[in-house]
Design an enzyme around this catalytic site. Sequence first.
Site, PDB file in Angstrom:
ATOM      1  N   ARG A 235       1.061  -1.199   0.062  1.00 42.61           N
ATOM      2  CA  ARG A 235      -0.128   0.168  -0.263  1.00 42.61           C
ATOM      3  C   ARG A 235       0.724   1.118  -0.082  1.00 42.61           C
ATOM      4  O   ARG A 235       1.983   1.267   0.484  1.00 42.61           O
ATOM      5  CB  ARG A 235      -0.965   0.124   1.174  1.00 42.61           C
ATOM      6  CG  ARG A 235      -1.781  -1.065   1.195  1.00 42.61           C
ATOM      7  CD  ARG A 235      -2.558  -1.031   2.755  1.00 42.61           C
ATOM      8  NE  ARG A 235      -3.421   0.072   2.801  1.00 42.61           N
ATOM      9  CZ  ARG A 235      -4.136   0.447   3.703  1.00 42.61           C
ATOM     10  NH1 ARG A 235      -4.139  -0.195   4.732  1.00 42.61           N
ATOM     11  NH2 ARG A 235      -4.621   1.651   3.801  1.00 42.61           N
ATOM     12  N   GLY A 236       0.347   2.519  -0.554  1.00 41.32           N
ATOM     13  CA  GLY A 236       1.044   3.577  -0.332  1.00 41.32           C
ATOM     14  C   GLY A 236       2.242   3.607  -1.032  1.00 41.32           C
ATOM     15  O   GLY A 236       2.701   3.246  -2.158  1.00 41.32           O
ATOM     16  N   ILE A 237       3.219   4.302  -0.074  1.00 36.93           N
ATOM     17  CA  ILE A 237       4.545   4.257  -0.577  1.00 36.93           C
ATOM     18  C   ILE A 237       5.371   3.117  -0.722  1.00 36.93           C
ATOM     19  O   ILE A 237       6.004   2.700  -1.651  1.00 36.93           O
ATOM     20  CB  ILE A 237       5.506   5.216   0.701  1.00 36.93           C
ATOM     21  CG1 ILE A 237       4.943   6.857   0.283  1.00 36.93           C
ATOM     22  CG2 ILE A 237       7.041   5.241   0.175  1.00 36.93           C
ATOM     23  CD1 ILE A 237       5.218   7.350   1.710  1.00 36.93           C
TER      24      ILE A 237
ATOM     25  N   ASN B 122      10.039  -0.081   5.724  1.00 38.53           N
ATOM     26  CA  ASN B 122       9.050   0.837   5.411  1.00 38.53           C
ATOM     27  C   ASN B 122       7.900   0.614   6.402  1.00 38.53           C
ATOM     28  O   ASN B 122       6.915   1.911   6.303  1.00 38.53           O
ATOM     29  CB  ASN B 122       8.554   0.834   3.809  1.00 38.53           C
ATOM     30  CG  ASN B 122       7.679   1.438   3.556  1.00 38.53           C
ATOM     31  OD1 ASN B 122       7.625   2.723   3.762  1.00 38.53           O
ATOM     32  ND2 ASN B 122       6.129   1.015   3.301  1.00 38.53           N
ATOM     33  N   ALA B 123       7.404  -0.386   6.901  1.00 35.98           N
ATOM     34  CA  ALA B 123       6.181  -0.628   7.685  1.00 35.98           C
ATOM     35  C   ALA B 123       6.218   0.281   8.525  1.00 35.98           C
ATOM     36  O   ALA B 123       7.248   0.533   9.368  1.00 35.98           O
ATOM     37  CB  ALA B 123       6.228  -2.152   8.180  1.00 35.98           C
TER      38      ALA B 123
ATOM     39  N   TYR C 122       5.280   7.474  18.105  1.00 33.73           N
ATOM     40  CA  TYR C 122       5.809   7.256  16.674  1.00 33.73           C
ATOM     41  C   TYR C 122       7.064   8.017  16.490  1.00 33.73           C
ATOM     42  O   TYR C 122       7.909   7.604  15.642  1.00 33.73           O
ATOM     43  CB  TYR C 122       4.658   7.896  15.851  1.00 33.73           C
ATOM     44  CG  TYR C 122       4.801   7.850  14.478  1.00 33.73           C
ATOM     45  CD1 TYR C 122       4.787   6.551  13.789  1.00 33.73           C
ATOM     46  CD2 TYR C 122       4.820   8.983  13.479  1.00 33.73           C
ATOM     47  CE1 TYR C 122       4.950   6.348  12.224  1.00 33.73           C
ATOM     48  CE2 TYR C 122       5.168   8.823  12.098  1.00 33.73           C
ATOM     49  CZ  TYR C 122       5.324   7.547  11.713  1.00 33.73           C
ATOM     50  OH  TYR C 122       5.350   7.320  10.189  1.00 33.73           O
TER      51      TYR C 122
ATOM     52  N   GLY D 291       7.984  13.392   3.907  1.00 37.63           N
ATOM     53  CA  GLY D 291       6.720  14.343   4.818  1.00 37.63           C
ATOM     54  C   GLY D 291       5.612  13.661   4.266  1.00 37.63           C
ATOM     55  O   GLY D 291       5.290  12.648   4.801  1.00 37.63           O
TER      56      GLY D 291
END
Length: 250
Positions: free
Chosen positions: A20-22, A91-92, A156, A187
């Site tokens: 998903r996503g990036i 990346n998770a 986070y 970002g």
Amino acid sequence: MSVGSHDHAPRVAIVTGGTRGIGAALTRRLAKRGSRVVAVYRGDDASARRVQQELDGVTTVRADLADPEACVRLVEDVLAEHGRIDHLVNNAGLLLEARSSDTTIPDWERVVAVNLSAAFHLASTAVPAMRAAGYGRIVNISSVTAVMGSPSEAAYGAAKAGLHGLTRSLARETARHGITVNTVVPGVFETDMTASMPEKTRAAIVKMIPAGRRGNPDELAAAVEFLLGDDAGYCTGSVLTVDGGLSMGG
């Protein structure tokens, strides 16, 4: 036998959060250039199926990376299947919006486990194989919160900031073995998460970004792809910010 940077066999990559996503954007980039990609995901089976059906050379694996044993098992399984790991992209991520006083101990521990500890367990298990091969690329995906802070993202932000120290320590450990370790700081990007925000919130965020827009996931994937490439062999211990100028403040 050292595979080195001149080995022409397909690269084998692990991309966590890779459906998903990036992460999905990076999985697509790597697969389309011929890499064998193991895209790891937590629970969205539908997205995983779409990625695997769309792309040749992609295997999707469901795993809870908060579990250290699952991280070790994942790397061992990839090595057993492919005999090598050339690229590891951590990346998770898990983002829980809560002020420090409202963050429970279990929430803190899970956020740190997914965002920081998983990267350590995956890298520490993969590095011996990379060292034996004389080649490896590790990229950790941090967050602009790690450098700017956020009143509602203490856990986070702390976990993502920890990736910077992990990156530089691993980079020093492995630099003379043909392995590079770098961090990319994203970002705000056009993802499912930002798309679900109220329009007022979306507009306020854009006003904070000097570039005047959210990023396209493929723009971040391009930065990661560079760091994974043979031409980036002299980049290690680096922090590359891709945020449209957001972290400059002002």
